[in-house]
Design an enzyme around this catalytic site. Structure first.
Site, PDB file in Angstrom:
ATOM      1  CE  LYS A  86      10.352 -55.969 -29.345  1.00  0.00           C
ATOM      2  NZ  LYS A  86      11.254 -54.943 -29.899  1.00  0.00           N
ATOM      3  CB  CYS A 132      10.978 -54.002 -37.410  1.00  0.00           C
ATOM      4  SG  CYS A 132      12.354 -54.833 -36.561  1.00  0.00           S
TER       5      CYS A 132
HETATM    6  O1  RRO Z   1      12.813 -55.553 -31.978  1.00  0.00           O
HETATM    7  C1  RRO Z   1      13.524 -54.767 -32.636  1.00  0.00           C
HETATM    8  O2  RRO Z   1      14.626 -55.087 -33.092  1.00  0.00           O
HETATM    9  C2  RRO Z   1      13.084 -53.402 -32.941  1.00  0.00           C
HETATM   10  C3  RRO Z   1      11.845 -53.096 -33.449  1.00  0.00           C
HETATM   11 BR1  RRO Z   1      10.514 -54.353 -33.666  1.00  0.00          BR
HETATM   12  C4  RRO Z   1      11.542 -51.771 -33.813  1.00  0.00           C
HETATM   13  O3  RRO Z   1      10.450 -51.429 -34.301  1.00  0.00           O
HETATM   14  N1  RRO Z   1      12.500 -50.836 -33.663  1.00  0.00           N
HETATM   15  C5  RRO Z   1      13.709 -51.132 -33.140  1.00  0.00           C
HETATM   16  O4  RRO Z   1      14.563 -50.223 -33.021  1.00  0.00           O
HETATM   17  N2  RRO Z   1      13.996 -52.433 -32.789  1.00  0.00           N
END
Ligand code: RRO
Length: 316
Positions: free
Chosen positions: A45, A128
């Site tokens: 993650k 993100c």
């Molecule tokens: O954690 C998120 O909301 C998230 C991330 Br870091 C990302 O790179 N892509 C996404 O769709 N959600």
């Protein structure tokens, strides 16, 4: 048997299939499940310096066709993943650390910790979509360039970038130029489309709560968009930067489409969320079946080899 081994620098991915960051990768147990499956590698993650709870729930929704999320980077913080990697290296599969800073200085602090860790490569998340009030880093070319130059100086491990989808050929040309100048070791295409929503008509509600119900869209509906990104980027890269294809791969045939467009490694997101780690085995068998039918000695012979259709005998 077709050779199905991918490379990022000297790192061997056998097979070159793994989870996409965000799916089955927040805890050590999640990462262990990926490493114990037929996947050839795992990705964490996206981590930040400090642990984060993320956005309020409901924050993720999916159907057979797509997913929408506004998770807000819930993660256990860099120290946790560095410790986990120390134990998980026994699986002898490449481990990629995905990381993102909330400000640019955080990227540099993260890079120092990850450079000393057991991770084999670093995926710098510049895309993100779900931080309220913040723009996506990779939509600001000057900022992206500065962060990547600084990181390149600090990171000797293979370093890649996860980009958002773009909707202009000019933007792709500009960012591709930066990535070639900085000499990144791989590019992951693409993070979710940032402005998706799902509406539950019965309840007359958006499916997710944060950010006014808007979040990153992925899954089957996103695949044609990602294929377009891969095709355009690989024309700029001309084989100099390996592309990890991520978007809508659910079956072997979808992996083959990504390969023809120009990806040589593959990540599975939404479908893995729905179906669990056994999916790697299924996709692998289906892809191998296609490679054998085509009589390939190495799958890489087809990387970026999509052709234009013949103009003859076409109705439209
Ligand atoms: O954690 C998120 O909301 C998230 C991330 Br870091 C990302 O790179 N892509 C996404 O769709 N959600």
């Amino acid at each position: 048997m077709t050779e199905f081994i991918g490379f990022i620098g000297d790192i061997k991915f056998h097979p070159p299939i793994m989870n996409a960051s965000g799916v089955l990768c927040t805890t050590e147990e999640d990462l262990q499940a990926v490493l114990e499956s037929r996947a050839g590698a795992c990705v964490t993650k996206t981590m930040t310096l400090e642990p984060r709870e993320g956005n309020p729930k409901p924050r993720c929704f999916w159907t057979q066709d797509f997913s929408v999320n506004s998770m807000g980077i819930p993660n256990k913080g860099v120290e946790y993943y560095v410790e986990a990697a120390r134990r998980l290296k026994k699986y002898q599969k490449p481990m990629i650390a995905s990381m993102a800073g909330l400000q640019k200085e955080e990227y540099f602090l993260l890079s120092e910790k990850l450079e000393k860790s057991d991770f084999h490569a670093i995926e710098v998340n510049l895309s993100c979509p779900n931080l309220e009030g913040k723009e996506i880093f990779a939509y600001d070319f000057q900022l992206a360039k500065e962060v990547l130059y600084q990181l390149r100086k600090r990171i000797s491990k293979p370093m890649g970038v996860k980009l958002p989808p773009y909707s202009s050929r000019y933007h792709i040309q500009e960012i591709a130029k930066i990535l070639l100048e900085v000499s990144v070791d791989f590019v992951s295409l693409s993070n979710s489309f940032p402005l998706g929503t799902a509406i539950l008509s019965e309840k007359e509600e958006t499916a997710i709560l944060p950010n006014g119900g808007i979040g990153g869209l992925g899954g089957k509906a996103f695949r044609p968009i990602v294929l377009g990104q891969i095709l355009l980027f690989q024309r700029h890269f001309k084989g100099q930067i390996p592309i990890i294809g991520v978007g809508g791969i659910e079956k072997g045939v979808h992996l083959y489409e990504h390969l023809l467009a120009g990806a040589s490694l593959f990540q599975i997101g939404t479908a893995l969320l729905r179906e669990g780690p056994f999916l790697f085995q299924k996709i692998l068998e289906e892809a191998n079946h296609i490679f054998q039918q085509k009589g390939l000695s190495s799958y890489r012979d087809k990387c970026g080899k999509v052709k234009a259709p013949s103009p003859k005998d076409q109705k439209e």
